[in-house]
Enzyme design. Structure first.
Site, mmCIF file in Angstrom:
data_model
loop_
_atom_site.group_PDB
_atom_site.id
_atom_site.type_symbol
_atom_site.label_atom_id
_atom_site.label_comp_id
_atom_site.label_asym_id
_atom_site.label_seq_id
_atom_site.Cartn_x
_atom_site.Cartn_y
_atom_site.Cartn_z
ATOM 1 N N GLU A 26 0.824 -1.217 0.000
ATOM 2 C CA GLU A 26 0.000 0.000 0.000
ATOM 3 C C GLU A 26 0.856 1.264 0.000
ATOM 4 O O GLU A 26 2.065 1.213 0.274
ATOM 5 C CB GLU A 26 -0.945 0.012 1.207
ATOM 6 C CG GLU A 26 -0.218 0.021 2.547
ATOM 7 C CD GLU A 26 -1.028 0.640 3.683
ATOM 8 O OE1 GLU A 26 -1.562 1.758 3.498
ATOM 9 O OE2 GLU A 26 -1.097 0.023 4.759
ATOM 10 N N LYS A 161 -3.010 -1.675 15.763
ATOM 11 C CA LYS A 161 -2.499 -0.868 16.874
ATOM 12 C C LYS A 161 -3.562 -0.712 17.934
ATOM 13 O O LYS A 161 -4.744 -0.630 17.616
ATOM 14 C CB LYS A 161 -2.169 0.533 16.362
ATOM 15 C CG LYS A 161 -0.905 0.599 15.583
ATOM 16 C CD LYS A 161 -0.333 2.009 15.632
ATOM 17 C CE LYS A 161 1.000 2.021 14.940
ATOM 18 N NZ LYS A 161 0.879 2.241 13.502
HETATM 19 N N1 PSU Z 1 -2.355 1.520 10.756
HETATM 20 C C1 PSU Z 1 -1.011 1.586 10.830
HETATM 21 N N2 PSU Z 1 -0.322 2.194 9.815
HETATM 22 C C2 PSU Z 1 -0.962 2.737 8.743
HETATM 23 C C3 PSU Z 1 -2.387 2.662 8.689
HETATM 24 C C4 PSU Z 1 -3.038 2.041 9.707
HETATM 25 O O1 PSU Z 1 -0.431 1.105 11.781
HETATM 26 O O2 PSU Z 1 -0.296 3.308 7.860
HETATM 27 C C5 PSU Z 1 -3.113 3.227 7.490
HETATM 28 C C6 PSU Z 1 -3.464 2.109 6.488
HETATM 29 O O3 PSU Z 1 -3.349 2.629 5.188
HETATM 30 C C7 PSU Z 1 -4.910 1.835 6.803
HETATM 31 C C8 PSU Z 1 -5.409 3.216 7.152
HETATM 32 O O4 PSU Z 1 -5.632 1.278 5.732
HETATM 33 O O5 PSU Z 1 -4.352 3.791 7.896
HETATM 34 C C9 PSU Z 1 -6.695 3.186 7.933
HETATM 35 O O6 PSU Z 1 -7.217 4.465 8.028
HETATM 36 P P1 PSU Z 1 -8.715 4.658 8.610
HETATM 37 O O7 PSU Z 1 -8.630 4.278 10.053
HETATM 38 O O8 PSU Z 1 -8.989 6.122 8.406
HETATM 39 O O9 PSU Z 1 -9.602 3.773 7.820
#
Ligand code: PSU
Ligand code: MN
EC number: 4.2.1.70
Length: 305
Positions: A26, A161
């Site tokens: 990604e 996390k």
């Molecule tokens: N968690 C991490 N590192 C990240 C992300 C999440 O430890 O870089 C990023 C990923 O791209 C994930 C996104 O898909 O954050 C999720 O964002 P949201 O909670 O806004 O859906």
């Protein structure tokens, strides 16, 4: 029809046509998940690690409105340098980047969609989005979970996390029929730490066993993804108290500053990183590399069935 929108890098296309292993990666993790320049160094190192493990990496993003499966080094550098200037793109955002010929860093959800369009089955990253703490009030549930419910890609990650509510995240995945597989573990890893209070659905100890389950699921037409949870290597794991203190503080600050919606996760990631100094970033990089190796092994095993 898809060619109208999709550019698969020639090396990736050749590998896919020959049923050779390919691992998707990604780009939100590059633009929004880590600071420059270590984001770029990491993205390139992850690609190298996948190659050394015998698979072809395909880093995914949107560049000038084109859906890119496989990026050049220059494109990775651009996404890393531009950082949060690049739009964070989940499922809902894709058509607007395309129609407006804009750049986008794809989240887990959007990367799964583009991987599926290209025919890639395995995707390696750091952590997935999930149900946020307090979601009973805020409704903040990552679109990653709904994508896992629908899209046929296995996501190799180090769990989630604890900025998230891991228990509610497990419940959501269970409702949506998304299996959570622990690689050589019974406990759901919590990103910086190897264990959490949550368990996985199935413990599998080899890439071959995971590939066989993926094959069975998709050959039977059971739609949706699989979470493959791979604990951070012991020597890079962080002390639980250090990381929890940073997470609590970051969550308090996000509340005070009224940070909501798509800004929430990048804010929390950046604050946790700042509050723990370089330590959490080092751990983050190591767990991504570890996931890249497992992703490559699963892609290998899957291509050999
Ligand atoms: N968690 C991490 N590192 C990240 C992300 C999440 O430890 O870089 C990023 C990923 O791209 C994930 C996104 O898909 O954050 C999720 O964002 P949201 O909670 O806004 O859906
Ligand atoms: Mn959210």
């Amino acid at each position: 029809m898809l060619e109208k929108y999709l550019d698969i890098q020639p090396e990736v296309a050749t590998a896919l046509a020959a049923h050779q292993p390919v691992v998707a990666l990604e780009s939100t993790i590059i633009s929004h998940g880590m600071p420059y320049p270590r984001n770029v160094e990491t993205a390139l190192m992850v690609e190298k690690t996948i190659r050394e493990a015998g698979a072809v990496p395909a880093t995914i993003a949107i560049i000038e409105g084109r859906l890119k499966v496989g990026l050049s080094q220059a494109q990775i550098e651009y996404l890393g340098k531009a950082g949060t200037e690049v739009t964070k793109v989940s499922r809902r955002d894709i058509p607007f980047m395309v129609a407006g010929q804009q750049d986008g860093a794809t989240t887990v959800a959007a990367t799964m969609i583009l991987a599926q369009m290209a025919g890639i089955k395995v995707f390696a990253t750091g952590g997935i989005g999930g149900v946020h703490r307090g979601a009973q009030e805020t409704f903040d549930i990552s679109a990653d979970l709904q994508e896992l419910a629908n899209t046929n890609v296995a996501v190799v990650c180090a769990g989630a996390k604890s900025i998230l509510d891991l228990g509610l995240t497990r419940e959501y995945l269970e409702t949506q029929g998304v299996p959570v597989v622990g690689y050589q573990t019974d406990s759901l890893p919590a990103f910086y730490t190897r264990e959490s209070e949550q368990s996985v659905d199935y413990r599998l100890d080899s890439a071959e066993a995971i590939a066989a389950a993926l094959k069975a699921k998709w050959e039977m037409g059971l739609q949706g993804g699989v979470v493959v949870a791979n604990p951070i290597p012991q020597q890079y794991a962080m002390p639980v108290e250090t990381i929890n203190a940073a997470i609590e503080q970051a969550l308090d600050e996000a509340n005070e500053q009224g940070i909501v919606g798509k800004a929430s996760t990048p804010f929390l990631l950046a604050r946790v990183c700042e509050l723990t100094g370089g330590n959490s970033l080092d751990a983050n990089i190591q767990l991504v590399l570890n996931n890249a190796r497992l992703g490559a092994a699963i892609a290998q095993a899957y291509s050999q069935i």
